[in-house]
Design a protein around this motif. Structure first.
Motif, short mmCIF file in Angstrom:
data_model
loop_
_atom_site.label_atom_id
_atom_site.label_comp_id
_atom_site.label_asym_id
_atom_site.label_seq_id
_atom_site.Cartn_x
_atom_site.Cartn_y
_atom_site.Cartn_z
N ASN A 5 45.11 33.15 39.08
CA ASN A 5 44.54 34.18 38.23
C ASN A 5 43.13 33.79 37.81
O ASN A 5 42.81 32.61 37.62
N GLY A 6 42.28 34.80 37.67
CA GLY A 6 40.92 34.53 37.24
C GLY A 6 39.96 35.58 37.73
O GLY A 6 40.34 36.56 38.39
N ILE A 7 38.71 35.37 37.41
CA ILE A 7 37.62 36.28 37.79
C ILE A 7 36.75 35.54 38.81
O ILE A 7 36.28 34.43 38.55
N TYR A 8 36.54 36.17 39.95
CA TYR A 8 35.83 35.51 41.04
C TYR A 8 34.61 36.33 41.45
O TYR A 8 34.73 37.51 41.79
N GLN A 9 33.48 35.70 41.43
CA GLN A 9 32.25 36.32 41.90
C GLN A 9 31.90 35.75 43.28
O GLN A 9 32.15 34.58 43.56
N ASN A 10 31.38 36.61 44.13
CA ASN A 10 30.98 36.21 45.49
C ASN A 10 32.16 35.75 46.34
O ASN A 10 31.99 34.92 47.25
N LEU A 11 33.36 36.24 46.05
CA LEU A 11 34.52 35.90 46.87
C LEU A 11 34.47 36.74 48.14
O LEU A 11 34.35 37.97 48.07
N PRO A 12 34.56 36.12 49.33
CA PRO A 12 34.54 36.90 50.57
C PRO A 12 35.64 37.95 50.58
O PRO A 12 36.76 37.69 50.10
N SER A 13 35.34 39.11 51.11
CA SER A 13 36.31 40.20 51.11
C SER A 13 37.57 39.81 51.88
O SER A 13 38.68 40.22 51.50
N ALA A 121 20.74 54.81 38.51
CA ALA A 121 19.89 53.62 38.51
C ALA A 121 20.05 52.81 37.22
O ALA A 121 20.07 51.57 37.24
N LYS A 122 20.21 53.51 36.10
CA LYS A 122 20.41 52.82 34.82
C LYS A 122 21.74 52.07 34.81
O LYS A 122 21.82 50.92 34.36
N LEU A 123 22.80 52.71 35.33
CA LEU A 123 24.11 52.07 35.37
C LEU A 123 24.09 50.81 36.24
O LEU A 123 24.78 49.83 35.95
N LEU A 124 23.29 50.85 37.29
CA LEU A 124 23.24 49.74 38.24
C LEU A 124 22.06 48.80 37.99
O LEU A 124 21.78 47.93 38.81
N SER A 125 21.40 48.95 36.84
CA SER A 125 20.21 48.14 36.56
C SER A 125 20.54 46.68 36.35
O SER A 125 19.70 45.80 36.57
N TYR A 126 21.76 46.40 35.90
CA TYR A 126 22.21 45.00 35.84
C TYR A 126 23.72 45.00 35.94
O TYR A 126 24.39 45.98 35.67
N GLY A 127 24.25 43.85 36.34
CA GLY A 127 25.70 43.72 36.50
C GLY A 127 26.04 42.90 37.72
O GLY A 127 25.18 42.21 38.30
N GLU A 128 27.30 42.98 38.13
CA GLU A 128 27.82 42.15 39.22
C GLU A 128 28.49 43.04 40.25
O GLU A 128 29.34 43.87 39.92
N ALA A 129 28.11 42.87 41.53
CA ALA A 129 28.72 43.65 42.61
C ALA A 129 29.94 42.92 43.16
O ALA A 129 29.99 41.69 43.21
N GLU A 130 30.95 43.73 43.56
CA GLU A 130 32.13 43.21 44.28
C GLU A 130 32.77 42.02 43.56
O GLU A 130 32.93 40.94 44.11
N MET A 131 33.14 42.24 42.32
CA MET A 131 33.79 41.19 41.54
C MET A 131 35.30 41.28 41.74
O MET A 131 35.89 42.36 41.62
N SER A 132 35.93 40.16 42.07
CA SER A 132 37.38 40.13 42.32
C SER A 132 38.11 39.62 41.08
O SER A 132 37.71 38.63 40.48
N VAL A 133 39.17 40.34 40.72
CA VAL A 133 39.97 39.98 39.54
C VAL A 133 41.41 39.76 39.99
O VAL A 133 42.01 40.63 40.63
N PHE A 134 41.97 38.59 39.67
CA PHE A 134 43.36 38.26 39.96
C PHE A 134 44.09 38.04 38.64
O PHE A 134 43.64 37.23 37.82
N THR A 135 45.18 38.78 38.44
CA THR A 135 45.87 38.73 37.15
C THR A 135 47.33 39.08 37.35
O THR A 135 47.83 39.11 38.48
N ASP A 136 48.03 39.33 36.25
CA ASP A 136 49.42 39.80 36.29
C ASP A 136 49.53 41.08 35.47
O ASP A 136 49.02 41.15 34.35
N ILE A 137 50.17 42.08 36.06
CA ILE A 137 50.44 43.33 35.36
C ILE A 137 51.95 43.55 35.40
O ILE A 137 52.55 43.56 36.49
N ASP A 138 52.55 43.73 34.25
CA ASP A 138 54.01 43.87 34.15
C ASP A 138 54.74 42.70 34.82
O ASP A 138 55.80 42.87 35.42
N GLY A 139 54.13 41.51 34.74
CA GLY A 139 54.74 40.33 35.33
C GLY A 139 54.61 40.23 36.84
O GLY A 139 55.18 39.33 37.46
N ILE A 140 53.82 41.11 37.45
CA ILE A 140 53.65 41.14 38.90
C ILE A 140 52.24 40.66 39.24
O ILE A 140 51.26 41.14 38.65
N PRO A 141 52.08 39.73 40.20
CA PRO A 141 50.74 39.31 40.62
C PRO A 141 49.93 40.51 41.12
O PRO A 141 50.38 41.26 41.98
#
Length: 265
Positions: A5-13, A121-141
């Motif tokens: 679980n975690g937040i991953y930036q620049n993780l290959p698709s 353009a304003k929405l995309l003026s800063y931030g992170e592209a293609e961010m991967s999130v791994f977590t648990d929802i209702d106890g399911i990976p």
């Protein structure tokens, strides 16, 4: 393949898709029938031309510096000749995705239209592209991969034939975009990311490549949340007994959609 679980930036698709976790696409199949989901696990994912164009548009808009590292324009050559075969073989050896000149021009026009839209353009003026999130929802990976994330806001880029309010509302219903919004918001929040708003940047695939910006109503997002919880419950039930049913075996009474009868009136 396991992924903590975690937040991953620049993780290959490829690494994201290989992670053995439920995502929104799987949940949509489960809501269709568990059999459709089971079948998807047993066959290789084939990328259609529409999916290919969509991915290229995402790269051009959200990660423009990498576009020419991933894609190239098909050269003008006769692949029946020795010289043409050599030219094409050399290009294939680069392992880039080869697009036609027309497709590349369309992708460029779409990206320019998005980039020159003041709100987009304003929405995309800063931030992170293609961010991967791994977590648990209702106890399911679980997993989600956002198009664009900035604190508090998830932005999703969609290409469509009709970006009008009525047209995109129909797309939201057809393709389960409310469920996607709820799933992405909840996955991000489960990992401690601030995420309270889900915005769609919608751009048409033909001239004038018109752009529209939408946010689903809270009621719509909550409906999507109900949909994905229903799919997760169904997934748990099917996993427990290892049975993946398709459509009902009963004869089902069927009515025409209300909108179709209104159009005929």
């Amino acid at each position: 393949m396991s992924q903590p679980n975690g937040i991953y930036q620049n993780l290959p698709s490829e690494q994201y898709f290989a992670a053995d976790r439920i995502n929104n696409s799987a949940l949509k199949l489960i809501n269709k029938t568990p059999l459709h989901y089971k079948q998807s696990l047993e066959q290789q994912r084939e990328e259609t031309r529409a999916m290919l164009i969509g991915s290229a548009v995402h790269t051009a808009v959200l990660e423009p510096s990498t576009l020419l590292d991933r894609y190239c324009v098909a050269p003008k050559c006769d692949k029946r000749t020795k010289e043409g075969k050599e030219t094409w073989s050399t290009l294939e050896a680069t392992r880039k995705i080869i697009l036609s000149s027309d497709d590349f021009q369309m992708i460029d026009a779409i990206s320019q239209s998005v980039n020159t839209n003041e709100t987009a353009a304003k929405l995309l003026s800063y931030g992170e592209a293609e961010m991967s999130v791994f977590t648990d929802i209702d106890g399911i990976p679980a997993k989600a991969r956002t198009d664009w994330y900035r604190p508090g806001i998830i932005v999703d880029l969609k290409t469509t034939d009709d970006a009008s309010p009525n047209g995109f509302a129909r797309s939201c219903a057809t393709y389960g975009y409310a469920q996607q919004a709820a799933w992405y918001l909840d996955c991000c929040e489960a990992e401690g990311l601030e995420a309270h708003t889900f915005i769609f940047i919608v751009v048409e695939k033909s001239a004038p490549y018109a752009v529209a910006i939408y946010e689903l109503t809270p009621e719509s997002v909550e409906f999507g949340r109900t949909q994905y919880h229903h799919a997760l419950n169904k997934y748990q039930e099917c996993t427990a007994i290892n049975e993946w049913p398709g459509y009902s075996l009963d004869i089902v009474s069927l009515s025409l959609p209300a909108w179709s009868m209104k159009e005929a009136a």
